[in-house]
Design a protein around this motif. Structure first.
Motif, PDB file in Angstrom:
ATOM      1  N   SER A  92       0.814  -1.222   0.000  1.00 58.84           N
ATOM      2  CA  SER A  92       0.000   0.000   0.000  1.00 58.84           C
ATOM      3  C   SER A  92       0.848   1.272   0.000  1.00 58.84           C
ATOM      4  N   GLU A  93       2.144   1.160   0.337  1.00 56.99           N
ATOM      5  CA  GLU A  93       3.030   2.323   0.373  1.00 56.99           C
ATOM      6  C   GLU A  93       3.685   2.600  -0.977  1.00 56.99           C
ATOM      7  N   ILE A  94       3.496   1.698  -1.926  1.00 58.94           N
ATOM      8  CA  ILE A  94       4.174   1.798  -3.216  1.00 58.94           C
ATOM      9  C   ILE A  94       3.278   2.513  -4.216  1.00 58.94           C
ATOM     10  N   SER A  95       3.763   3.621  -4.761  1.00 58.76           N
ATOM     11  CA  SER A  95       3.005   4.366  -5.761  1.00 58.76           C
ATOM     12  C   SER A  95       3.133   3.678  -7.123  1.00 58.76           C
ATOM     13  N   HIS A  96       2.047   3.696  -7.863  1.00 56.10           N
ATOM     14  CA  HIS A  96       2.073   3.086  -9.186  1.00 56.10           C
ATOM     15  C   HIS A  96       0.950   3.680 -10.035  1.00 56.10           C
ATOM     16  N   PRO A  97       1.079   3.628 -11.335  1.00 56.31           N
ATOM     17  CA  PRO A  97       0.021   4.151 -12.202  1.00 56.31           C
ATOM     18  C   PRO A  97      -1.288   3.407 -11.979  1.00 56.31           C
ATOM     19  N   PRO A  98      -2.408   4.042 -12.301  1.00 54.64           N
ATOM     20  CA  PRO A  98      -3.708   3.379 -12.138  1.00 54.64           C
ATOM     21  C   PRO A  98      -3.741   2.039 -12.858  1.00 54.64           C
ATOM     22  N   LYS A  99      -4.248   1.042 -12.171  1.00 51.75           N
ATOM     23  CA  LYS A  99      -4.418  -0.307 -12.698  1.00 51.75           C
ATOM     24  C   LYS A  99      -3.102  -1.048 -12.927  1.00 51.75           C
ATOM     25  N   ALA A 100      -1.984  -0.439 -12.595  1.00 48.27           N
ATOM     26  CA  ALA A 100      -0.700  -1.116 -12.753  1.00 48.27           C
ATOM     27  C   ALA A 100      -0.499  -2.113 -11.613  1.00 48.27           C
ATOM     28  N   GLU A 101       0.189  -3.194 -11.899  1.00 50.15           N
ATOM     29  CA  GLU A 101       0.452  -4.234 -10.906  1.00 50.15           C
ATOM     30  C   GLU A 101       1.767  -3.951 -10.189  1.00 50.15           C
ATOM     31  N   VAL A 102       1.841  -4.327  -8.918  1.00 41.29           N
ATOM     32  CA  VAL A 102       3.060  -4.170  -8.127  1.00 41.29           C
ATOM     33  C   VAL A 102       3.557  -5.565  -7.743  1.00 41.29           C
ATOM     34  N   TRP A 103       4.846  -5.824  -7.944  1.00 42.02           N
ATOM     35  CA  TRP A 103       5.395  -7.115  -7.591  1.00 42.02           C
ATOM     36  C   TRP A 103       6.895  -7.013  -7.309  1.00 42.02           C
ATOM     37  N   GLY A 104       7.427  -8.069  -6.709  1.00 41.73           N
ATOM     38  CA  GLY A 104       8.854  -8.154  -6.448  1.00 41.73           C
ATOM     39  C   GLY A 104       9.475  -9.257  -7.281  1.00 41.73           C
ATOM     40  N   GLU A 105      10.782  -9.160  -7.489  1.00 39.32           N
ATOM     41  CA  GLU A 105      11.527 -10.185  -8.223  1.00 39.32           C
ATOM     42  C   GLU A 105      12.780 -10.542  -7.440  1.00 39.32           C
ATOM     43  N   PHE A 106      12.969 -11.826  -7.204  1.00 35.82           N
ATOM     44  CA  PHE A 106      14.173 -12.311  -6.533  1.00 35.82           C
ATOM     45  C   PHE A 106      14.948 -13.172  -7.504  1.00 35.82           C
ATOM     46  N   TRP A 107      16.268 -12.982  -7.554  1.00 36.27           N
ATOM     47  CA  TRP A 107      17.083 -13.726  -8.508  1.00 36.27           C
ATOM     48  C   TRP A 107      18.468 -14.016  -7.943  1.00 36.27           C
ATOM     49  N   VAL A 108      19.080 -15.080  -8.451  1.00 38.30           N
ATOM     50  CA  VAL A 108      20.444 -15.466  -8.096  1.00 38.30           C
ATOM     51  C   VAL A 108      21.157 -15.864  -9.384  1.00 38.30           C
ATOM     52  N   SER A 109      22.413 -15.412  -9.534  1.00 37.36           N
ATOM     53  CA  SER A 109      23.176 -15.735 -10.739  1.00 37.36           C
ATOM     54  C   SER A 109      24.641 -15.965 -10.374  1.00 37.36           C
ATOM     55  N   HIS A 110      25.376 -16.574 -11.295  1.00 33.97           N
ATOM     56  CA  HIS A 110      26.821 -16.695 -11.135  1.00 33.97           C
ATOM     57  C   HIS A 110      27.421 -15.304 -11.291  1.00 33.97           C
ATOM     58  N   ALA A 111      28.250 -14.887 -10.326  1.00 35.88           N
ATOM     59  CA  ALA A 111      28.792 -13.529 -10.356  1.00 35.88           C
ATOM     60  C   ALA A 111      29.736 -13.310 -11.528  1.00 35.88           C
ATOM     61  N   ASP A 112      30.475 -14.351 -11.919  1.00 36.39           N
ATOM     62  CA  ASP A 112      31.475 -14.160 -12.973  1.00 36.39           C
ATOM     63  C   ASP A 112      30.889 -14.157 -14.371  1.00 36.39           C
ATOM     64  N   THR A 113      29.850 -14.969 -14.589  1.00 34.40           N
ATOM     65  CA  THR A 113      29.276 -15.075 -15.937  1.00 34.40           C
ATOM     66  C   THR A 113      27.911 -14.415 -16.069  1.00 34.40           C
ATOM     67  N   GLN A 114      27.311 -14.042 -14.932  1.00 40.77           N
ATOM     68  CA  GLN A 114      25.952 -13.489 -14.913  1.00 40.77           C
ATOM     69  C   GLN A 114      24.904 -14.505 -15.384  1.00 40.77           C
ATOM     70  N   HIS A 115      25.285 -15.774 -15.441  1.00 43.94           N
ATOM     71  CA  HIS A 115      24.333 -16.816 -15.823  1.00 43.94           C
ATOM     72  C   HIS A 115      23.295 -16.985 -14.723  1.00 43.94           C
ATOM     73  N   LEU A 116      22.035 -16.812 -15.064  1.00 44.10           N
ATOM     74  CA  LEU A 116      20.949 -16.868 -14.088  1.00 44.10           C
ATOM     75  C   LEU A 116      20.685 -18.309 -13.676  1.00 44.10           C
ATOM     76  N   ILE A 117      20.666 -18.552 -12.367  1.00 46.01           N
ATOM     77  CA  ILE A 117      20.382 -19.910 -11.891  1.00 46.01           C
ATOM     78  C   ILE A 117      19.046 -19.980 -11.151  1.00 46.01           C
ATOM     79  N   TYR A 118      18.486 -18.820 -10.800  1.00 48.93           N
ATOM     80  CA  TYR A 118      17.184 -18.836 -10.151  1.00 48.93           C
ATOM     81  C   TYR A 118      16.505 -17.495 -10.309  1.00 48.93           C
ATOM     82  N   PHE A 119      15.187 -17.542 -10.530  1.00 50.54           N
ATOM     83  CA  PHE A 119      14.384 -16.322 -10.643  1.00 50.54           C
ATOM     84  C   PHE A 119      12.961 -16.646 -10.223  1.00 50.54           C
ATOM     85  N   ILE A 120      12.354 -15.741  -9.453  1.00 49.76           N
ATOM     86  CA  ILE A 120      10.957 -15.914  -9.078  1.00 49.76           C
ATOM     87  C   ILE A 120      10.314 -14.548  -8.903  1.00 49.76           C
ATOM     88  N   ARG A 121       9.066 -14.473  -9.270  1.00 48.04           N
ATOM     89  CA  ARG A 121       8.266 -13.262  -9.112  1.00 48.04           C
ATOM     90  C   ARG A 121       7.383 -13.440  -7.880  1.00 48.04           C
TER      91      ARG A 121
END
Length: 248
Positions: A92-121
C-alpha cells in the motif's frame, strides 16, 4: 502485628528477587566481525540500499528497499542453499500508475558469468517487513569459494523498476561451530557465526529463533545487536518477519 509481618516478609522476598536478577550477568551482545580475508572483488557490484532516484520510481514517501547484508564484504554462508533477507515496504506504500500491478523479483546468478540460476516473481506483503527467502532444496547447491550475485527488484509498473543486490559466497564449515553440537542455544550459535564473519547463518539463526519465540526479549536483543553491528539498526525494529518458501 501479623499483617505488618506478612508485608515485611513479602518485601524481603521481592527485594531478594530483584537483587538476584540484578546480580545475573547480562547476555553478551552479538557483534558481526567481517572476515578481513573475504574481500569483495572490484568487478562485482553490491548495493544494499535502494538509492534516492530522481523522480522517485514507485513513490517518494515509502521505506526504501534494504538488503540485510554486510556493507562492504560478501555475505558468507556455509549452506548450499542459503537464506536471503530484504527489508521491503508494504504494497500500500508503493506508488504506481492506475491499474498497474506491483510485484517483487528475486534472482540469483553466477557472479562471474551473470548466468541466471534462479528467478521468481513474488507478491509484495501487506505490511512493511523483512522478507526471508529460502532457496528450494532441489535447486543445485552453491559451490565452495565461488561468488554468486543475488538481488531483489521492486516493480511498480512494466516501465519502472528499482532494486538492491549483493554477493553471497559459500565457505567451509568452521570446526569450532560444528563442535558446538545440537544443544547450543541460538545465542551461542549466532555468536560463533558472527565472530567467524559468517553473516548468513548468524542472521538466519536469529531469524528462526524469533519465529519460534516472538516474545523472547533476549532473542530480540540479539537480533538488534547483530543488525546494529552491521549498520542495519533501523531495520532491526521492523516488527514482522515473513517467510517465503521458494519453489523451483
Amino acid at each position: 502485628m501479623p499483617l505488618l509481618h506478612n508485608v515485611c516478609s513479602s518485601l524481603v522476598v521481592v527485594g531478594s528477587l530483584i537483587a538476584s536478577l540484578l546480580a545475573t550477568p547480562a547476555q553478551a551482545q552479538i557483534e558481526f566481525r567481517a572476515d578481513p580475508q573475504a574481500r569483495l572483488p572490484e568487478e562485482y557490484r553490491q548495493r544494499r540500499q535502494e538509492p534516492n532516484y530522481a523522480g522517485c520510481p514507485c513513490g517518494c514517501n515509502r521505506p526504501r528497499l534494504m538488503a540485510l547484508i554486510p556493507e562492504s564484504t560478501p555475505a558468507l554462508t556455509v549452506s548450499t542453499h542459503p537464506e536471503f533477507f530484504i527489508s521491503v515496504p508494504a504494497a500500500s506504500e508503493i506508488s504506481h500508475p492506475p491499474k498497474a500491478e506491483v510485484w517483487g523479483e528475486f534472482w540469483v546468478s553466477h557472479a562471474d558469468t551473470q548466468h541466471l540460476i534462479y528467478f521468481i516473481r513474488l507478491p509484495m506483503p501487506e505490511q512493511a517487513t523483512v522478507l526471508r527467502l529460502r532457496l528450494p532444496a532441489d535447486l543445485p547447491g552453491l559451490d565452495i569459494d565461488k561468488d554468486y550475485e543475488w538481488g531483489f527488484n521492486l516493480n511498480c509498473d512494466e516501465e519502472y523498476r528499482t532494486g538492491v543486490y549483493g554477493i553471497v559466497r559459500r565457505v567451509a564449515f568452521p570446526a569450532d561451530i560444528e563442535a558446538l553440537g545440537e544443544q547450543a542455544t541460538p545465542h551461542e550459535r549466532a555468536t560463533h557465526y558472527a565472530n567467524a564473519g559468517i553473516w548468513v547463518e548468524a542472521i538466519a539463526t536469529l531469524a528462526q529463533a524469533r519465529q519460534n519465540a516472538p516474545d523472547d526479549l533476549e532473542i530480540l536483543n540479539d537480533w538488534r545487536s547483530l543488525l546494529q553491528s552491521a549498520a542495519l539498526g533501523p531495520v532491526a525494529e521492523q516488527p514482522l518477519l515473513y517467510e517465503y518458501i521458494l519453489e523451483e
